[in-house]
Enzyme design. Structure first.
Site, PDB file in Angstrom:
ATOM      1  N   ASP A  80       0.845  -1.188   0.000  1.00  0.00           N
ATOM      2  CA  ASP A  80       0.000   0.000   0.000  1.00  0.00           C
ATOM      3  C   ASP A  80       0.888   1.249   0.000  1.00  0.00           C
ATOM      4  OD1 ASP A  80      -3.210   0.543   0.970  1.00  0.00           O
ATOM      5  OD2 ASP A  80      -1.802   2.214   1.142  1.00  0.00           O
ATOM      6  N   ILE A  81       0.496   2.240  -0.786  1.00  0.00           N
ATOM      7  CA  ILE A  81       1.300   3.457  -0.926  1.00  0.00           C
ATOM      8  C   ILE A  81       1.271   4.311   0.345  1.00  0.00           C
ATOM      9  CG2 ILE A  81      -0.471   5.040  -1.829  1.00  0.00           C
ATOM     10  CD1 ILE A  81       1.558   5.764  -4.064  1.00  0.00           C
ATOM     11  N   GLN A 118     -14.519   2.307   1.645  1.00  0.00           N
ATOM     12  CA  GLN A 118     -13.860   1.990   0.372  1.00  0.00           C
ATOM     13  C   GLN A 118     -13.650   3.266  -0.441  1.00  0.00           C
ATOM     14  OE1 GLN A 118     -15.956  -0.834  -2.107  1.00  0.00           O
ATOM     15  NE2 GLN A 118     -14.246  -1.017  -3.547  1.00  0.00           N
ATOM     16  N   HIS A 129     -10.452  -5.141  -3.231  1.00  0.00           N
ATOM     17  CA  HIS A 129      -9.103  -5.411  -2.731  1.00  0.00           C
ATOM     18  C   HIS A 129      -9.165  -5.894  -1.293  1.00  0.00           C
ATOM     19  CE1 HIS A 129     -10.119  -1.137  -2.271  1.00  0.00           C
ATOM     20  NE2 HIS A 129      -9.467  -1.165  -1.123  1.00  0.00           N
TER      21      HIS A 129
HETATM   22  P1  5GP Z   1      -9.798   1.493   0.450  1.00  0.00           P
HETATM   23  O1  5GP Z   1      -9.957   2.699   1.328  1.00  0.00           O
HETATM   24  O2  5GP Z   1     -10.443   1.689  -0.900  1.00  0.00           O
HETATM   25  O3  5GP Z   1     -10.201   0.221   1.114  1.00  0.00           O
HETATM   26  O4  5GP Z   1      -8.236   1.328   0.244  1.00  0.00           O
HETATM   27  C1  5GP Z   1      -7.535   1.801  -0.858  1.00  0.00           C
HETATM   28  C2  5GP Z   1      -6.070   1.699  -0.525  1.00  0.00           C
HETATM   29  O5  5GP Z   1      -5.330   1.884  -1.720  1.00  0.00           O
HETATM   30  C3  5GP Z   1      -5.585   2.762   0.460  1.00  0.00           C
HETATM   31  O6  5GP Z   1      -5.016   2.133   1.600  1.00  0.00           O
HETATM   32  C4  5GP Z   1      -4.559   3.563  -0.338  1.00  0.00           C
HETATM   33  O7  5GP Z   1      -3.459   3.962   0.425  1.00  0.00           O
HETATM   34  C5  5GP Z   1      -4.159   2.590  -1.443  1.00  0.00           C
HETATM   35  N1  5GP Z   1      -3.758   3.202  -2.696  1.00  0.00           N
HETATM   36  C6  5GP Z   1      -4.432   4.171  -3.382  1.00  0.00           C
HETATM   37  N2  5GP Z   1      -3.786   4.482  -4.516  1.00  0.00           N
HETATM   38  C7  5GP Z   1      -2.674   3.689  -4.554  1.00  0.00           C
HETATM   39  C8  5GP Z   1      -1.605   3.557  -5.495  1.00  0.00           C
HETATM   40  O8  5GP Z   1      -1.540   4.218  -6.532  1.00  0.00           O
HETATM   41  N3  5GP Z   1      -0.648   2.643  -5.200  1.00  0.00           N
HETATM   42  C9  5GP Z   1      -0.682   1.878  -4.068  1.00  0.00           C
HETATM   43  N4  5GP Z   1       0.318   1.025  -3.879  1.00  0.00           N
HETATM   44  N5  5GP Z   1      -1.683   1.978  -3.164  1.00  0.00           N
HETATM   45  C10 5GP Z   1      -2.654   2.869  -3.403  1.00  0.00           C
END
Ligand code: 5GP
Ligand code: ZN
Length: 112
Positions: free
Chosen positions: A29-30, A92, A98
């Site tokens: 995760d970034i 999300q 994911h």
């Molecule tokens: P959500 O909140 O949708 O469950 O999680 C999305 C996750 O994707 C977040 O933890 C965010 O840091 C990660 N993320 C978003 N954009 C990128 C990216 O371009 N690269 C990586 N490696 N992680 C990302």
């Protein structure tokens, strides 16, 4: 389709990948929320868990199997957490299903 995780799966956006096969990709995760924070995604675009169809069940199983295997590889012998944020109230942000694999610190319950 303008989906950041489809682009990571296709390799057109770079990511620090820890696993890749014909069905899934896993990468760091970034913006990590724990010392180890890895995302496991299907290569197939599924918007969220709520959009998965019955035929996706084996693929969903593969994601969880990969998460457990990667946790072992990463040395998370004391435990870890697997999370699928789903929809706006689920937190999300990226609309491509994911699995978050979080470890390396004590997790708390209930989650925020
Ligand atoms: P959500 O909140 O949708 O469950 O999680 C999305 C996750 O994707 C977040 O933890 C965010 O840091 C990660 N993320 C978003 N954009 C990128 C990216 O371009 N690269 C990586 N490696 N992680 C990302
Ligand atoms: Zn996608």
């Amino acid at each position: 389709m303008d989906c950041i995780f489809c682009k990571i799966a296709a390799g057109s956006i770079p990511a620090k990948k820890v696993r890749e096969n014909d069905q899934l990709v896993a990468f760091f995760d970034i913006d990590p929320k724990a010392p180890t924070h890895i995302l496991v995604i299907p290569k197939k675009h599924i918007a969220s868990l709520g959009h998965a169809e019955p035929g996706d069940a084996p693929l969903l199983g593969r994601l969880l199997e990969a998460a457990a295997d990667i946790a072992r590889e990463q040395g998370l012998s004391q435990g870890y957490r697997v999370v699928m944020n789903t929809g706006p109230e689920g937190g999300q942000v990226v609309d491509h299903l994911h699995v978050h694999l979080l470890g390396g610190r004590q997790m708390h319950w209930p989650p925020g």
